[in-house]
Design an enzyme around this catalytic site. Structure first.
Site, PDB file in Angstrom:
ATOM      1  N   GLY A   1      27.889  41.508  44.525  1.00  0.00           N
ATOM      2  CA  GLY A   1      28.158  42.692  43.732  1.00  0.00           C
ATOM      3  C   GLY A   1      29.351  42.596  42.814  1.00  0.00           C
ATOM      4  O   GLY A   1      29.711  43.582  42.162  1.00  0.00           O
ATOM      5  N   GLN A   2      29.993  41.421  42.727  1.00  0.00           N
ATOM      6  CA  GLN A   2      31.152  41.294  41.844  1.00  0.00           C
ATOM      7  C   GLN A   2      30.694  41.328  40.388  1.00  0.00           C
ATOM      8  O   GLN A   2      29.786  40.588  39.990  1.00  0.00           O
ATOM      9  CB  GLN A   2      31.911  39.997  42.124  1.00  0.00           C
ATOM     10  CG  GLN A   2      33.215  39.876  41.345  1.00  0.00           C
ATOM     11  CD  GLN A   2      34.028  38.642  41.718  1.00  0.00           C
ATOM     12  OE1 GLN A   2      33.565  37.790  42.474  1.00  0.00           O
ATOM     13  NE2 GLN A   2      35.238  38.542  41.178  1.00  0.00           N
ATOM     14  N   THR A   3      31.313  42.194  39.588  1.00  0.00           N
ATOM     15  CA  THR A   3      30.949  42.311  38.170  1.00  0.00           C
ATOM     16  C   THR A   3      32.089  41.927  37.245  1.00  0.00           C
ATOM     17  O   THR A   3      31.863  41.601  36.089  1.00  0.00           O
ATOM     18  CB  THR A   3      30.504  43.749  37.833  1.00  0.00           C
ATOM     19  OG1 THR A   3      31.550  44.663  38.174  1.00  0.00           O
ATOM     20  CG2 THR A   3      29.229  44.116  38.575  1.00  0.00           C
ATOM     21  N   VAL A   4      33.328  41.984  37.732  1.00  0.00           N
ATOM     22  CA  VAL A   4      34.492  41.526  36.962  1.00  0.00           C
ATOM     23  C   VAL A   4      35.083  40.341  37.714  1.00  0.00           C
ATOM     24  O   VAL A   4      35.519  40.472  38.857  1.00  0.00           O
ATOM     25  CB  VAL A   4      35.542  42.646  36.808  1.00  0.00           C
ATOM     26  CG1 VAL A   4      36.774  42.111  36.072  1.00  0.00           C
ATOM     27  CG2 VAL A   4      34.953  43.840  36.073  1.00  0.00           C
TER      28      VAL A   4
ATOM     29  N   HIS B   1      39.919  41.321  42.708  1.00  0.00           N
ATOM     30  CA  HIS B   1      40.465  42.666  42.929  1.00  0.00           C
ATOM     31  C   HIS B   1      40.003  43.185  44.281  1.00  0.00           C
ATOM     32  O   HIS B   1      38.847  43.032  44.648  1.00  0.00           O
ATOM     33  CB  HIS B   1      40.068  43.634  41.802  1.00  0.00           C
ATOM     34  CG  HIS B   1      38.604  43.673  41.508  1.00  0.00           C
ATOM     35  ND1 HIS B   1      37.930  42.646  40.872  1.00  0.00           N
ATOM     36  CD2 HIS B   1      37.671  44.634  41.764  1.00  0.00           C
ATOM     37  CE1 HIS B   1      36.661  42.969  40.728  1.00  0.00           C
ATOM     38  NE2 HIS B   1      36.469  44.164  41.271  1.00  0.00           N
TER      39      HIS B   1
ATOM     40  N   HIS C   1      39.494  46.463  46.702  1.00  0.00           N
ATOM     41  CA  HIS C   1      39.269  47.907  46.627  1.00  0.00           C
ATOM     42  C   HIS C   1      39.897  48.611  47.823  1.00  0.00           C
ATOM     43  O   HIS C   1      39.718  48.182  48.970  1.00  0.00           O
ATOM     44  CB  HIS C   1      37.762  48.223  46.646  1.00  0.00           C
ATOM     45  CG  HIS C   1      37.016  47.727  45.453  1.00  0.00           C
ATOM     46  ND1 HIS C   1      36.704  48.530  44.379  1.00  0.00           N
ATOM     47  CD2 HIS C   1      36.506  46.502  45.166  1.00  0.00           C
ATOM     48  CE1 HIS C   1      36.024  47.831  43.489  1.00  0.00           C
ATOM     49  NE2 HIS C   1      35.894  46.591  43.943  1.00  0.00           N
TER      50      HIS C   1
END
Length: 301
Positions: free
Chosen positions: A89-92, A96, A98
Site C-alpha cells: 500500500g505504499q504510494t509515496v 514515513h 503513520h
C-alpha cells in the site's frame, strides 16, 4: 532530496516537530482527526533503507507525536505503522511512519486493529463513495472569490474535506445548496468532526425541507435558527478548523443555495489564520456570539 517528493519539501504549516534526522507533520489525507506522520529528512524509500540512527530517531519521535496529538485531540487509542512497498500500500516512496488516532465508534467493529485499516478512509486514491467528490486543494488561494467563473463551491468542498470542525452562519438555506455539500458534511461528521449551523427565518426564505435534510445528518451536529422578529438576519460566513490548528473563514454574500455557490456573481473574502490571525479570531468570536444569542433557537421537529 527529491524535488518531486512531497515529504522532502512539505508545506511548512503541516510540520509541527523537527530534529536533525526527522520531522513530524500532519497527514495531508488524514484517516482520522490528528493523523500524523514521522518522516526522515533524508530521502530513503523504506524502513529497511534507513540507517540505524534514522530508525532510532523515528521511534523516539513517536512519543513526541503522541503527546502533540493528545494536546489537541482526545483519542481513545492509536494505530502505528509503516507501509513498505507497493504491494503493502505504499504510494509515496519516502519512508514515513503513520501515527493514527482512533476514536470509539470510528468503525463499527475495531477488532483486528492494523489488520483492517478504517475502510472508508484507507485508500484516498480510490474512487470516493457514491455522491462524494473529495477535493484535495482549492482552485486558488487568493483572498477574494468572485463567483460566476470563480464559484465558492469548490473552495467550500476542499475545506470541508480537510476540516475537523465547521461553523456556518447563513441567512438563507435551500435544499439546492444542502445537496451540493451534503455528502461532504456527512463525511465531516462521520470522521468525528463538529458541525454547527445557524440560519434564520428572515423573510421566510429558508426552506423547512432543507433543515430536515440537515437534521437527518448523523453525528456531532448543532442546528439553530435565528428568529428575526424585530430585525433582519443576513450574515453569510463559513468557518473551518483543521487538524493542525489552522483555520479558514469566508465572509461575503453567498447563501447556501445552488445559484449562490455555483454560478451567481457573489463576492466572498477569505481569512486565514496564517495571514490574518486576528481577523480569523474576530470572525470566530462573532459567530460564537450570534450562535449563543437568545434568538438562536435549536431546531427540532
Amino acid at each position: 532530496m527529491n524535488l518531486a517528493c512531497p515529504f522532502c519539501e512539505p508545506a511548512r504549516d503541516r510540520v509541527f516537530h523537527e530534529d536533525p534526522l526527522v520531522i513530524a507533520l500532519w497527514d495531508g489525507f488524514p484517516v482520522s482527526p490528528g493523523h500524523a506522520l514521522i518522516v526522515p529528512r533524508r530521502h530513503v524509500p523504506t524502513w529497511f533503507d534507513a540507517t540505524r540512527e534514522e530508525q532510532a530517531a523515528i521511534l523516539r519521535t513517536i512519543d513526541r507525536v503522541r503527546q502533540e496529538i493528545l494536546r489537541r485531540y482526545q483519542p481513545d487509542g492509536f494505530n502505528i505503522g509503516i507501509n513498505v512497498g507497493e504491494a503493502a500500500g505504499q504510494t509515496v516512496f519516502h519512508l514515513h511512519l503513520h501515527v493514527i488516532p482512533r476514536y470509539r465508534g470510528d468503525v463499527p467493529n475495531p477488532r483486528g486493529g492494523v489488520r483492517r485499516v478504517i475502510p472508508h478512509r484507507a485508500d484516498y486514491l480510490a474512487s470516493p463513495p457514491p455522491g462524494l467528490d473529495l477535493v484535495s486543494l482549492p482552485p486558488h488561494t487568493r483572498p477574494l472569490i468572485r463567483g460566476d467563473a470563480d464559484p465558492l463551491l469548490p473552495h467550500l468542498r476542499s475545506d470541508l474535506d480537510r476540516a475537523l470542525g465547521a461553523d456556518l452562519a447563513i441567512s438563507f438555506i435551500l435544499r439546492s445548496g444542502v445537496r451540493l455539500i451534503g455528502e461532504h458534511l456527512r463525511d465531516l461528521l462521520r470522521r468525528g468532526g463538529r458541525l454547527r449551523i445557524l440560519t434564520g427565518d428572515y423573510l421566510d426564505v429558508t426552506e423547512p425541507e432543507a433543515l430536515r435534510e440537515l437534521q437527518d445528518l448523523e453525528g456531532n451536529l448543532n442546528l439553530r435558527v435565528f428568529e428575526a422578529r424585530a430585525t433582519s438576519f443576513h450574515p453569510k460566513a463559513f468557518i473551518f478548523r483543521f487538524p493542525d490548528g489552522s483555520g479558514t473563514a469566508y465572509v461575503g454574500s453567498s447563501n447556501l443555495t445552488a445559484s449562490a455557490l455555483n454560478n451567481g456573481v457573489e463576492w466572498n473574502y477569505r481569512v486565514v489564520t496564517s495571514g490574518d490571525p486576528a481577523g480569523f479570531t474576530e470572525v470566530q468570536a462573532a459567530f460564537e456570539a450570534l450562535f449563543q444569542h437568545p434568538a438562536a433557537r435549536p431546531v427540532d421537529d
